[in-house]
Design a protein around this motif. Structure first.
Motif, mmCIF file in Angstrom:
data_model
loop_
_atom_site.group_PDB
_atom_site.id
_atom_site.type_symbol
_atom_site.label_atom_id
_atom_site.label_comp_id
_atom_site.label_asym_id
_atom_site.label_seq_id
_atom_site.Cartn_x
_atom_site.Cartn_y
_atom_site.Cartn_z
ATOM 1 N N SER A 50 -8.056 1.528 -19.422
ATOM 2 C CA SER A 50 -7.288 2.741 -19.072
ATOM 3 C C SER A 50 -5.972 2.813 -19.792
ATOM 4 N N ASN A 51 -5.942 1.901 -20.494
ATOM 5 C CA ASN A 51 -4.469 1.877 -21.503
ATOM 6 C C ASN A 51 -3.096 1.937 -20.496
ATOM 7 N N ASN A 52 -3.243 1.185 -19.322
ATOM 8 C CA ASN A 52 -2.207 0.882 -18.496
ATOM 9 C C ASN A 52 -2.035 2.332 -17.565
ATOM 10 N N LEU A 53 -3.019 3.206 -17.682
ATOM 11 C CA LEU A 53 -2.694 4.464 -17.059
ATOM 12 C C LEU A 53 -3.337 4.400 -15.599
ATOM 13 N N GLN A 54 -4.185 3.462 -15.298
ATOM 14 C CA GLN A 54 -4.569 3.652 -13.887
ATOM 15 C C GLN A 54 -4.813 2.294 -13.359
ATOM 16 N N HIS A 55 -4.382 2.452 -12.130
ATOM 17 C CA HIS A 55 -4.207 1.102 -11.363
ATOM 18 C C HIS A 55 -5.191 1.284 -10.001
ATOM 19 N N THR A 56 -5.525 0.307 -9.390
ATOM 20 C CA THR A 56 -6.102 0.268 -8.045
ATOM 21 C C THR A 56 -5.544 -0.968 -7.181
ATOM 22 N N ILE A 57 -5.544 -0.746 -5.903
ATOM 23 C CA ILE A 57 -5.198 -1.583 -4.984
ATOM 24 C C ILE A 57 -6.200 -1.697 -3.660
ATOM 25 N N VAL A 58 -6.596 -2.829 -3.500
ATOM 26 C CA VAL A 58 -7.768 -2.877 -2.683
ATOM 27 C C VAL A 58 -7.164 -3.780 -1.287
ATOM 28 N N LEU A 59 -7.086 -3.083 -0.381
ATOM 29 C CA LEU A 59 -6.500 -3.519 0.945
ATOM 30 C C LEU A 59 -7.826 -3.986 1.625
ATOM 31 N N SER A 60 -8.321 -5.178 1.623
ATOM 32 C CA SER A 60 -9.630 -5.223 2.090
ATOM 33 C C SER A 60 -9.403 -6.318 3.399
ATOM 34 N N SER A 61 -8.188 -6.755 3.385
ATOM 35 C CA SER A 61 -7.881 -7.342 4.816
ATOM 36 C C SER A 61 -7.211 -6.564 5.878
ATOM 37 N N THR A 62 -7.205 -5.336 5.687
ATOM 38 C CA THR A 62 -6.560 -4.541 6.451
ATOM 39 C C THR A 62 -7.297 -4.337 7.783
ATOM 40 N N LYS A 63 -6.552 -4.490 8.842
ATOM 41 C CA LYS A 63 -7.321 -4.528 10.368
ATOM 42 C C LYS A 63 -6.201 -3.885 11.364
ATOM 43 N N PRO A 64 -5.872 -2.843 10.876
ATOM 44 C CA PRO A 64 -5.203 -2.229 12.194
ATOM 45 C C PRO A 64 -5.638 -1.864 13.624
ATOM 46 N N LYS A 65 -4.759 -1.711 14.427
ATOM 47 C CA LYS A 65 -5.423 -1.338 15.803
ATOM 48 C C LYS A 65 -5.536 0.077 15.918
ATOM 49 N N SER A 66 -5.012 0.866 16.900
ATOM 50 C CA SER A 66 -5.445 2.137 16.960
ATOM 51 C C SER A 66 -4.708 3.049 15.764
ATOM 52 N N TYR A 67 -3.722 2.548 15.366
ATOM 53 C CA TYR A 67 -3.087 3.217 14.024
ATOM 54 C C TYR A 67 -2.324 2.036 13.331
ATOM 55 N N SER A 68 -1.966 2.261 12.147
ATOM 56 C CA SER A 68 -0.813 1.167 11.556
ATOM 57 C C SER A 68 -0.465 2.184 10.254
ATOM 58 N N HIS A 69 0.323 1.427 9.447
ATOM 59 C CA HIS A 69 1.057 2.130 8.365
ATOM 60 C C HIS A 69 0.860 1.480 7.118
ATOM 61 N N ILE A 70 0.415 2.313 5.955
ATOM 62 C CA ILE A 70 0.422 1.597 4.725
ATOM 63 C C ILE A 70 1.508 2.288 3.856
ATOM 64 N N THR A 71 2.347 1.241 3.186
ATOM 65 C CA THR A 71 3.445 2.029 2.049
ATOM 66 C C THR A 71 2.802 1.368 0.842
ATOM 67 N N THR A 72 2.846 2.405 0.083
ATOM 68 C CA THR A 72 2.721 2.157 -1.501
ATOM 69 C C THR A 72 4.007 2.496 -2.096
ATOM 70 N N PHE A 73 4.330 1.821 -3.285
ATOM 71 C CA PHE A 73 5.518 1.816 -3.924
ATOM 72 C C PHE A 73 5.371 1.146 -5.239
ATOM 73 N N ILE A 74 6.512 1.568 -6.138
ATOM 74 C CA ILE A 74 6.699 1.211 -7.459
ATOM 75 C C ILE A 74 7.293 -0.174 -7.488
ATOM 76 N N LEU A 75 7.090 -1.051 -8.282
ATOM 77 C CA LEU A 75 7.602 -2.448 -8.078
ATOM 78 C C LEU A 75 9.355 -2.351 -8.528
ATOM 79 N N PRO A 76 10.000 -3.086 -7.964
ATOM 80 C CA PRO A 76 11.488 -2.888 -8.224
ATOM 81 C C PRO A 76 11.859 -3.386 -9.987
ATOM 82 N N ASN A 77 11.032 -4.012 -10.571
ATOM 83 C CA ASN A 77 11.396 -4.477 -11.815
ATOM 84 C C ASN A 77 10.693 -3.533 -12.836
ATOM 85 N N VAL A 78 10.056 -2.529 -12.193
ATOM 86 C CA VAL A 78 9.471 -1.491 -13.173
ATOM 87 C C VAL A 78 10.360 -0.460 -13.245
ATOM 88 N N THR A 79 10.423 -0.056 -14.759
ATOM 89 C CA THR A 79 11.290 1.081 -15.229
ATOM 90 C C THR A 79 10.310 2.318 -15.332
#
Length: 234
Positions: free
Chosen positions: A20-49
């Motif tokens: 993908s020439n570093n243009l596409q990325h994936t994150i798999v949250l396979s261990s996610t086990k929230p209760k009635s609801y939970s929160h997911i935060t996505t972010f750019i890593l601090p060391n990335v310009t």
């Protein structure tokens, strides 16, 4: 380049999609086990310009067989987004208003392969595609303009609920608990910064000073509430 974390679970980093020439990325949250609801935060890593002219458009799906659905974007000016997860079989219907990431991923129907009483999500797949920021903004505007789209089985729908239905602070805190905490912390910090200038030798502050702060705070809030973004919580 990116990362995501679901409350109660460890941080998980993105992986580049091959070829993908570093243009596409994936994150798999396979261990996610929230209760009635939970929160997911996505972010750019601090060391990335991250280039200002590009954005990382954020997509979600519940299984590899599904198609990704767009929910918002990350950028140099908005390096993080928070989503609230509602579980299956809650039978929740909600309006749709995406864009800033402070919304809900509403899983309104039972997920195939999951027991309806399990209360768990086996997997959430996040896709992030680097695109020109103009395209990302256009996608967000188009999604925001959609009113009450039909919810198909296992689809994920970003929803804020109806903001006009909020009539008291308790409802606001329930709808946006994390933002409410941040708001309260910044108001307290703003008051502390002002009042420390009026401490007497015993560490007390005249109540008149507090009244003056409150009147000034209300006036400034009406003129430009964005000033709270400049108040640090530390």
């Amino acid at each position: 380049m990116f990362a995501a974390i679901a409350s109660g679970n460890p941080l998980q980093l993105s992986t580049e999609v091959p070829n993908s020439n570093n243009l596409q990325h994936t994150i798999v949250l396979s261990s996610t086990k929230p209760k009635s609801y939970s929160h997911i935060t996505t972010f750019i890593l601090p060391n990335v310009t991250f280039p200002a002219e590009f954005a990382g458009t954020v997509y979600f799906k519940l299984s590899p067989a599904e198609e990704f659905k767009f929910f918002g974007y990350l950028s140099a000016e908005k390096p993080s987004a928070i989503f609230k997860v509602r579980m299956p079989n809650l039978n929740v219907s909600a309006a749709t208003e995406p864009g800033d990431g402070l919304g809900e991923i509403d899983m309104d129907d039972e997920i195939p392969g999951e027991a309806s009483t399990s209360g768990n999500i086996s997997e959430i797949i996040i896709g992030i595609s680097i695109e020109p920021i103009d395209q990302a903004i256009l996608k967000a505007q188009e999604l925001k303009s959609q009113q009450n789209p039909p919810v198909s089985s296992t689809s994920l729908v970003v929803a804020r609920g109806n903001p006009t239905a909020v009539t008291n602070p308790g409802e606001l805190a329930k709808m946006y608990p994390l933002v409410t905490q941040q708001l309260a912390a910044r108001i307290v910090k703003h008051a502390h910064n002002y009042l420390t200038g009026f401490l007497d030798p015993q560490g007390n502050v005249p109540i008149k000073c507090f009244d003056n702060w409150w009147n000034k705070f209300k006036s400034r809030l009406q003129m430009d509430a964005q000033f709270l973004n400049e108040v640090t919580e530390d």
